[in-house]
Design an enzyme around this catalytic site. Structure first.
Site, PDB file in Angstrom:
ATOM      1  N   GLN A 178       0.818  -1.205   0.000  1.00 35.15           N
ATOM      2  CA  GLN A 178       0.000   0.000   0.000  1.00 35.15           C
ATOM      3  C   GLN A 178       0.856   1.261   0.000  1.00 35.15           C
ATOM      4  OE1 GLN A 178      -3.436   0.107  -0.250  1.00 35.15           O
ATOM      5  NE2 GLN A 178      -3.123   2.296  -0.511  1.00 35.15           N
ATOM      6  N   HIS A 212      -0.832  -4.647  -6.106  1.00 33.59           N
ATOM      7  CA  HIS A 212      -0.536  -4.459  -4.685  1.00 33.59           C
ATOM      8  C   HIS A 212      -1.713  -4.830  -3.806  1.00 33.59           C
ATOM      9  CE1 HIS A 212      -2.879  -0.909  -3.345  1.00 33.59           C
ATOM     10  NE2 HIS A 212      -2.884  -0.608  -4.637  1.00 33.59           N
ATOM     11  N   CYS A 213      -1.400  -5.018  -2.539  1.00 35.94           N
ATOM     12  CA  CYS A 213      -2.389  -5.144  -1.481  1.00 35.94           C
ATOM     13  C   CYS A 213      -1.802  -4.399  -0.287  1.00 35.94           C
ATOM     14  CB  CYS A 213      -2.720  -6.607  -1.179  1.00 35.94           C
ATOM     15  SG  CYS A 213      -1.321  -7.661  -0.747  1.00 35.94           S
ATOM     16  N   ALA A 214      -2.165  -4.746   0.913  1.00 39.51           N
ATOM     17  CA  ALA A 214      -1.660  -4.005   2.077  1.00 39.51           C
ATOM     18  C   ALA A 214      -0.155  -4.194   2.250  1.00 39.51           C
ATOM     19  CB  ALA A 214      -2.401  -4.427   3.343  1.00 39.51           C
TER      20      ALA A 214
END
Length: 190
Positions: A56, A132-134
């Site tokens: 993130q 993406h993710c966290a």
């Protein structure tokens, strides 16, 4: 040249992970494979030519996105409450958001083909994409693995090996099971 630097054909599986395309590994064996290799050191890593896997923080850094010439973003932790497509207005970035949960019971498999097609379209058009993710190790990694399997005819083990050479990833057990099912359907592995 980037293509040769990232050639999946040159990736070698070590020791007991040298298997034929017709032998499936268990989730436990996949986890052992995942726990070896590179650890996360950056907010994003180029895991395939022009395909970045990240977190993130990199997705929120407009200056870094411009520096990397990112043209597409696939957000695997999309939320209607923050960011999203509006955040990138005026940056000439194509956006896809998936509201996925990093939970073993979340069905990520319904997103495998749409996400893989979005990634493929970005790369085929000579773009650069950030998935993406966290944290950039489970949800987004799962989608990148599915892309490599769907569009580059890799087995799950080949895809994991390719990605983990450049970034530490740890998809959760539920996602690994779903990827194993994808592997079975793509390569008739039982």
């Amino acid at each position: 040249m980037a293509a040769s630097r990232f050639s999946s054909q040159e990736s070698l599986l070590s020791g007991k992970y040298k298997i034929s395309r017709h032998n499936a590994l268990s989730v436990f064996e996949l986890e052992k494979l995942l726990y070896t290799g590179k650890m996360i050191k950056q907010h994003a890593d180029e895991v395939w030519p022009n395909l970045y896997l990240g977190d993130q923080d990199i997705a929120a850094d407009k200056g870094e996105l411009l520096r990397l010439n990112i043209t597409h973003i696939l957000n695997a932790c999309h939320s209607r409450f923050r960011g999203g497509e509006d955040y990138y207005k005026g940056m000439n970035i194509s956006y896809m958001g998936i509201e996925a949960h990093d939970s073993e019971i979340f069905d990520m498999s319904i997103h495998f083909y749409p996400a893989a097609d979005f990634i493929h379209k970005a790369l085929r058009g000579r773009g650069k994409i950030l998935v993406h993710c966290a944290v950039g190790v489970s949800r987004s990694a799962t989608l990148v693995l599915a892309y490599l399997m769907i569009h580059h005819n890799m087995t799950l083990v080949e895809a994991i090996t390719t990605v983990k050479e450049r970034r530490g990833i740890i998809p959760n057990r539920g996602f690994l099971r779903q990827l194993l099912n994808l592997d079975k359907s793509l390569h008739n592995v039982y």
